[in-house]
Design a protein around this motif. Structure first.
Motif, PDB file in Angstrom:
ATOM      1  N   THR A 146      41.204  36.722  35.462  1.00  0.00           N
ATOM      2  CA  THR A 146      40.615  37.988  35.622  1.00  0.00           C
ATOM      3  C   THR A 146      41.690  39.172  35.652  1.00  0.00           C
ATOM      4  OG1 THR A 146      39.917  39.105  37.856  1.00  0.00           O
ATOM      5  CG2 THR A 146      41.576  37.447  38.230  1.00  0.00           C
ATOM      6  N   GLY A 161      42.127  41.346  37.660  1.00  0.00           N
ATOM      7  CA  GLY A 161      42.506  41.930  39.068  1.00  0.00           C
ATOM      8  C   GLY A 161      44.002  41.782  39.637  1.00  0.00           C
ATOM      9  N   ARG A 173      39.046  39.400  43.485  1.00  0.00           N
ATOM     10  CA  ARG A 173      38.768  38.784  42.283  1.00  0.00           C
ATOM     11  C   ARG A 173      39.772  37.721  41.950  1.00  0.00           C
ATOM     12  NH1 ARG A 173      37.876  43.240  37.623  1.00  0.00           N
ATOM     13  NH2 ARG A 173      39.469  44.238  39.000  1.00  0.00           N
ATOM     14  N   SER A 210      43.628  40.943  45.063  1.00  0.00           N
ATOM     15  CA  SER A 210      42.570  41.242  45.138  1.00  0.00           C
ATOM     16  C   SER A 210      41.617  40.098  45.295  1.00  0.00           C
ATOM     17  CB  SER A 210      42.181  42.007  43.797  1.00  0.00           C
ATOM     18  OG  SER A 210      42.213  40.955  42.858  1.00  0.00           O
TER      19      SER A 210
END
Length: 384
Positions: free
Chosen positions: A290, A292, A298, A296
């Motif tokens: 990810t 992110g 995600r 986060s």
């Protein structure tokens, strides 16, 4: 003669005080790496708090965050620190420069940032500057010199290949480097060494030393043990100064949710902690799925889905008090953690950030068949 088009404009330096400038600074954490597939977004919770004047790092330091702009675009940033722990330990102020990032091709802006940071640090009584260091060594340090085509282990530095040149061109000298070592956990020889060192009869001598796994239900106590042991065991190491319980809790409080207690071992003699080893799965294997930040949603979902498939671990701290040395304790603690990694299906360990003159730690790494891999440079400059 009209040379107006050839005039090189000085970059604009801005103190990070407004929300817009804070956003621009944080944006530079990722923008230089847009074309870098091996970069993983670092955890920026400490940096975000600092830029708002919050948290232990802000409280324990004099600091100044600077952003450089050229042509209306943010192109480089850094933060200068005078952390009080250096004066408390050494009796003199040491400045550090950290949280540095720069877009490629903006050497003039970088030079201007360094000059202003050095001026500011000298005005506050710092007699030398170390970097890259985010205020204190435990908040992050080091300039990666090689192996840029490898994903960093969680918590270790990653930077663009040109970053070392910025320090050299600004007349910084070489300070002690740090090394990482790779241990292949699939090798028969390594596994045999792990079993041999885990069974250490010297620990049974009087007074006996016992080993236990960390207790996640008593996490604050375990973090307190970690900081006390770390402060004492590393007190002679270059760059190290003691951290308070409040500072280390800010850094490690949330780690309870990602810590495997069988990778965090504590050695005790007469119920007194005398040694520890702290390893972790390389969470960047999951975070790589990810874009992110690690904090986060995600990234959290990626960790839930892929966390049990992580195949690389990191060894981040191993320390033994002087009174318990000479009995093979450090190697035995390491062996217990490596046993757990193998049981989890891990195939590789990165033994992270060993000081270049730490012969004892280097010897332990070699006992497990380690290969030296990454080098993290540190730089020093006298001021005043």
């Amino acid at each position: 003669m009209d040379g107006g088009d050839d005039v090189v404009k000085e970059p604009r330096l801005r103190d990070v005080r407004s929300r817009a400038v804070r956003r621009a600074y944080l944006d530079l954490v990722r923008r230089p790496y847009a074309d870098t597939p091996h970069w993983i977004h670092p955890d920026v919770r400490i940096l975000k708090a600092l830029l708002r004047g919050k948290g232990q790092l802000a409280e324990r330091s004099e600091w100044r965050a600077l952003l450089a702009e050229e042509g209306g675009e943010s192109v480089a940033c850094l933060t200068a620190f005078v952390h009080r722990s250096f004066e408390e330990k050494h009796g003199r102020k040491v400045g550090t420069i950290g949280f540095f990032e720069a877009m490629p091709g903006h050497e003039g802006a970088v030079d201007a940032l360094f000059r202003e940071a050095e001026r500011w640090l000298g005005a506050r009584g710092a007699t030398r500057i170390w970097g890259p260091m985010n205020g204190h060594i435990m908040y992050g340090f080091g300039c990666l010199e090689n192996r840029y085509a490898e994903r960093p282990v969680v918590g270790t530095a990653y930077n663009r290949p040109e970053y070392p040149s910025y320090w050299w061109r600004n007349h910084y000298k070489h300070a002690p480097s740090f090394y990482s070592y790779r241990i292949d956990l699939t090798r028969t020889e390594t596994r045999e060494t792990i079993e041999r060192l885990a069974a250490n009869p010297r620990l049974e001598r009087d007074p006996p030393i016992t080993l236990r796994k960390a207790d996640l239900g008593e996490w604050r106590r375990e973090v307190g043990i970690f900081v006390d042991l770390h402060n004492e065991a590393f007190k002679k190491n270059w760059g190290h100064t003691p951290l308070s319980h409040a500072e280390i809790w800010e850094l490690m409080g949330h780690a309870r949710f990602t810590t495997d207690p069988a990778l965090f071992w504590i050695a005790e003699r007469a119920a007194r902690p005398v040694g520890l080893v702290l390893c972790m799965p390389d969470l960047n294997e999951a975070f790589a799925r990810t874009s992110g930040e690690p904090a986060s949603l995600r990234a959290g979902l990626a960790l839930l889905r892929h966390g049990r498939r992580i195949r690389r671990g990191g060894l981040f701290a191993i320390g033994v008090l002087e009174e318990a040395r000479g009995r093979g304790l450090a190697a035995t603690l390491t062996a217990h953690a490596l046993r757990r990694m193998i049981a989890r299906g891990m195939t590789e360990l990165e033994y992270c950030l060993v000081l270049e003159d730490n012969v004892a730690s280097q010897a332990i790494a070699r006992r497990f068949g380690a290969e030296q891999t990454k080098t993290y440079l540190m730089f020093e400059k006298m001021v005043g």
